[in-house]
Design a protein around this motif. Structure first.
Motif, mmCIF file in Angstrom:
data_model
loop_
_atom_site.group_PDB
_atom_site.id
_atom_site.type_symbol
_atom_site.label_atom_id
_atom_site.label_comp_id
_atom_site.label_asym_id
_atom_site.label_seq_id
_atom_site.Cartn_x
_atom_site.Cartn_y
_atom_site.Cartn_z
ATOM 1 N N VAL A 67 0.860 -1.189 0.000
ATOM 2 C CA VAL A 67 0.000 0.000 0.000
ATOM 3 C C VAL A 67 0.898 1.240 0.000
ATOM 4 C CG1 VAL A 67 -1.948 -1.131 1.122
ATOM 5 C CG2 VAL A 67 -0.201 -0.030 2.524
ATOM 6 N N PRO A 68 0.487 2.306 -0.705
ATOM 7 C CA PRO A 68 1.335 3.496 -0.814
ATOM 8 C C PRO A 68 0.995 4.576 0.216
ATOM 9 C CG PRO A 68 -0.442 3.651 -2.401
ATOM 10 C CD PRO A 68 -0.648 2.356 -1.661
ATOM 11 N N TRP A 69 1.955 5.499 0.379
ATOM 12 C CA TRP A 69 1.774 6.736 1.141
ATOM 13 C C TRP A 69 1.282 6.479 2.569
ATOM 14 C CZ3 TRP A 69 4.641 8.680 -2.141
ATOM 15 C CH2 TRP A 69 4.401 8.614 -3.506
ATOM 16 N N VAL A 70 2.056 5.684 3.293
ATOM 17 C CA VAL A 70 1.683 5.296 4.660
ATOM 18 C C VAL A 70 2.208 6.325 5.659
ATOM 19 C CG1 VAL A 70 1.886 3.541 6.450
ATOM 20 C CG2 VAL A 70 1.668 2.863 4.044
ATOM 21 N N ILE A 71 1.302 6.850 6.475
ATOM 22 C CA ILE A 71 1.640 7.823 7.528
ATOM 23 C C ILE A 71 1.241 7.191 8.859
ATOM 24 C CG2 ILE A 71 1.260 10.156 8.407
ATOM 25 C CD1 ILE A 71 0.279 10.904 5.568
ATOM 26 N N ARG A 72 2.214 6.818 9.654
ATOM 27 C CA ARG A 72 1.918 6.145 10.932
ATOM 28 C C ARG A 72 1.677 7.176 12.033
ATOM 29 N NH1 ARG A 72 2.797 0.692 10.625
ATOM 30 N NH2 ARG A 72 3.982 -0.031 8.785
ATOM 31 N N LEU A 73 0.660 6.895 12.869
ATOM 32 C CA LEU A 73 0.235 7.806 13.931
ATOM 33 C C LEU A 73 0.299 7.110 15.284
ATOM 34 C CD1 LEU A 73 -3.002 9.150 12.163
ATOM 35 C CD2 LEU A 73 -0.724 10.180 12.088
ATOM 36 N N ARG A 74 0.598 7.893 16.309
ATOM 37 C CA ARG A 74 0.615 7.356 17.675
ATOM 38 C C ARG A 74 0.038 8.397 18.632
ATOM 39 N NH1 ARG A 74 3.365 3.380 20.361
ATOM 40 N NH2 ARG A 74 4.638 2.949 18.504
ATOM 41 N N ALA A 75 -0.769 7.916 19.610
ATOM 42 C CA ALA A 75 -1.320 8.790 20.648
ATOM 43 C C ALA A 75 -0.429 8.739 21.891
ATOM 44 C CB ALA A 75 -2.745 8.363 21.003
ATOM 45 N N ASP A 76 -0.638 9.684 22.797
ATOM 46 C CA ASP A 76 0.156 9.725 24.028
ATOM 47 C C ASP A 76 -0.033 8.468 24.879
ATOM 48 O OD1 ASP A 76 1.198 12.162 23.381
ATOM 49 O OD2 ASP A 76 -0.220 13.321 24.589
ATOM 50 N N ASP A 77 -1.217 7.837 24.776
ATOM 51 C CA ASP A 77 -1.475 6.638 25.576
ATOM 52 C C ASP A 77 -0.988 5.356 24.893
ATOM 53 O OD1 ASP A 77 -3.286 6.367 23.547
ATOM 54 O OD2 ASP A 77 -5.085 6.404 24.812
ATOM 55 N N GLY A 78 -0.309 5.479 23.750
ATOM 56 C CA GLY A 78 0.257 4.305 23.085
ATOM 57 C C GLY A 78 -0.580 3.739 21.960
ATOM 58 N N LYS A 79 -1.811 4.211 21.762
ATOM 59 C CA LYS A 79 -2.637 3.716 20.663
ATOM 60 C C LYS A 79 -2.024 4.129 19.318
ATOM 61 C CE LYS A 79 -6.314 5.791 22.143
ATOM 62 N NZ LYS A 79 -7.696 6.295 22.346
ATOM 63 N N THR A 80 -2.154 3.249 18.338
ATOM 64 C CA THR A 80 -1.565 3.541 17.028
ATOM 65 C C THR A 80 -2.571 3.275 15.915
ATOM 66 O OG1 THR A 80 -0.696 1.289 16.753
ATOM 67 C CG2 THR A 80 0.747 2.904 17.834
ATOM 68 N N THR A 81 -2.365 3.944 14.794
ATOM 69 C CA THR A 81 -3.095 3.679 13.564
ATOM 70 C C THR A 81 -2.251 4.256 12.431
ATOM 71 O OG1 THR A 81 -5.227 3.871 12.429
ATOM 72 C CG2 THR A 81 -4.474 5.795 13.652
ATOM 73 N N ALA A 82 -2.810 4.299 11.230
ATOM 74 C CA ALA A 82 -2.058 4.848 10.101
ATOM 75 C C ALA A 82 -3.012 5.321 9.024
ATOM 76 C CB ALA A 82 -1.097 3.802 9.540
ATOM 77 N N LEU A 83 -2.548 6.279 8.250
ATOM 78 C CA LEU A 83 -3.232 6.732 7.048
ATOM 79 C C LEU A 83 -2.511 6.099 5.854
ATOM 80 C CD1 LEU A 83 -3.236 10.488 8.100
ATOM 81 C CD2 LEU A 83 -5.249 9.019 8.132
ATOM 82 N N PHE A 84 -3.250 5.694 4.834
ATOM 83 C CA PHE A 84 -2.596 5.054 3.682
ATOM 84 C C PHE A 84 -3.470 5.176 2.440
ATOM 85 C CE2 PHE A 84 -5.524 1.878 5.124
ATOM 86 C CZ PHE A 84 -5.833 1.070 4.031
ATOM 87 N N GLY A 85 -2.871 4.903 1.300
ATOM 88 C CA GLY A 85 -3.609 4.895 0.046
ATOM 89 C C GLY A 85 -4.264 3.541 -0.184
ATOM 90 N N PHE A 86 -5.592 3.530 -0.331
ATOM 91 C CA PHE A 86 -6.345 2.277 -0.499
ATOM 92 C C PHE A 86 -6.267 1.860 -1.970
ATOM 93 C CE2 PHE A 86 -9.616 0.241 2.377
ATOM 94 C CZ PHE A 86 -9.616 -0.966 1.710
ATOM 95 N N ALA A 87 -5.052 1.475 -2.383
ATOM 96 C CA ALA A 87 -4.810 1.209 -3.809
ATOM 97 C C ALA A 87 -5.499 -0.046 -4.315
ATOM 98 C CB ALA A 87 -3.303 1.113 -4.055
ATOM 99 N N THR A 88 -5.852 -0.982 -3.424
ATOM 100 C CA THR A 88 -6.482 -2.229 -3.872
ATOM 101 C C THR A 88 -7.903 -2.016 -4.366
ATOM 102 O OG1 THR A 88 -7.159 -2.686 -1.594
ATOM 103 C CG2 THR A 88 -5.079 -3.641 -2.334
ATOM 104 N N ASP A 89 -8.560 -0.908 -3.916
ATOM 105 C CA ASP A 89 -9.921 -0.624 -4.392
ATOM 106 C C ASP A 89 -10.215 0.852 -4.119
ATOM 107 O OD1 ASP A 89 -12.573 -0.454 -5.087
ATOM 108 O OD2 ASP A 89 -13.146 -2.326 -4.105
ATOM 109 N N GLU A 90 -10.104 1.675 -5.158
ATOM 110 C CA GLU A 90 -10.287 3.124 -5.013
ATOM 111 C C GLU A 90 -11.733 3.507 -4.672
ATOM 112 O OE1 GLU A 90 -8.080 5.686 -5.316
ATOM 113 O OE2 GLU A 90 -6.306 4.498 -5.786
#
Length: 218
Positions: A146-169
């Motif tokens: 997947v392209p253009w991955v931006i990883r995110l983290r909160a102060d309490d340790g939770k994580t997620t990411a933003l990314f390009g959903f290239a498999t199905d626009e």
């Protein structure tokens, strides 16, 4: 007749009535002691009056009388601890991400794998990443780039990411089918990737509809 002579005569008369016969010197000493005692009492009374006036003045100046407001010792915590505005905002309920005056559709996690919410910080960026199929709503044992991955983290340790959903626009803004990441159309993901840097702030709020295919709320 002077006051001192009057006092001496009165003392002499009292001494003659109440005390055994004494010499004239004894009588004068007794009268002098009584005068000194009266002067001492008068002086103490004056000092007490001055102290009372001073105390009343202090209370009047320092008290919280009518028309006087006590100033707070410190500013309210909320004023000192205001958070800066985010660089991007995600509303999971409406399936939209807003940044730089632009609104972009997103796809977030299933109800069983919800996207974490709160204030997040960009901790890393990569132009292409290999992920489990679960990230894009496919079997977990598969792998996808997947392209253009931006990883995110909160102060309490939770994580997620933003990314390009290239498999199905067609998924962003229509379905919620990720394992908790936030998918965007590839062009939107690239635009956001170029805008956000490590340390940028992203606020995530709301929650995905219970039905992954439900129409997002307004």
């Amino acid at each position: 007749m002077s006051d001192d002579l009057t006092d001496d005569l009165r003392v002499l008369a009292e001494s003659a009535e109440q005390l055994p016969p004494s010499s004239g010197a004894d009588v004068r000493r007794l009268a002098q002691r009584r005068r000194r005692r009266r002067h001492t009492i008068a002086a103490l009374g004056g000092t007490a009056a001055v102290a009372a006036v001073a105390l009343a003045l202090v209370l009047s100046l320092g008290g919280s009388g009518t028309g006087r407001r006590d100033m707070p010792a410190t500013r309210p915590t909320s004023t000192l601890m205001q958070q800066p505005p985010p660089d991007a905002e995600v509303d999971l309920s409406s399936r939209l991400l807003k940044a730089g005056g632009r609104s972009m559709p997103v796809s977030s996690g299933f109800v069983r794998t919800p996207t974490p919410t709160g204030r997040m910080t960009v901790v890393s960026r990569v132009d292409v990443a290999m992920v489990s199929g679960a990230v894009v709503g496919r079997p977990r044992d598969l792998r996808y780039n997947v392209p253009w991955v931006i990883r995110l983290r909160a102060d309490d340790g939770k994580t997620t990411a933003l990314f390009g959903f290239a498999t199905d626009e067609t998924v962003p803004g229509v379905y919620d089918m990720t394992s908790g990441w936030i998918g965007l159309r590839t062009a939107d993901a690239k635009w956001l990737y170029d805008r956000l840097r490590t340390g940028s702030v992203v606020d995530i709020e709301g929650h995905a509809p219970a039905d992954p295919w439900a129409t997002p709320s307004a």
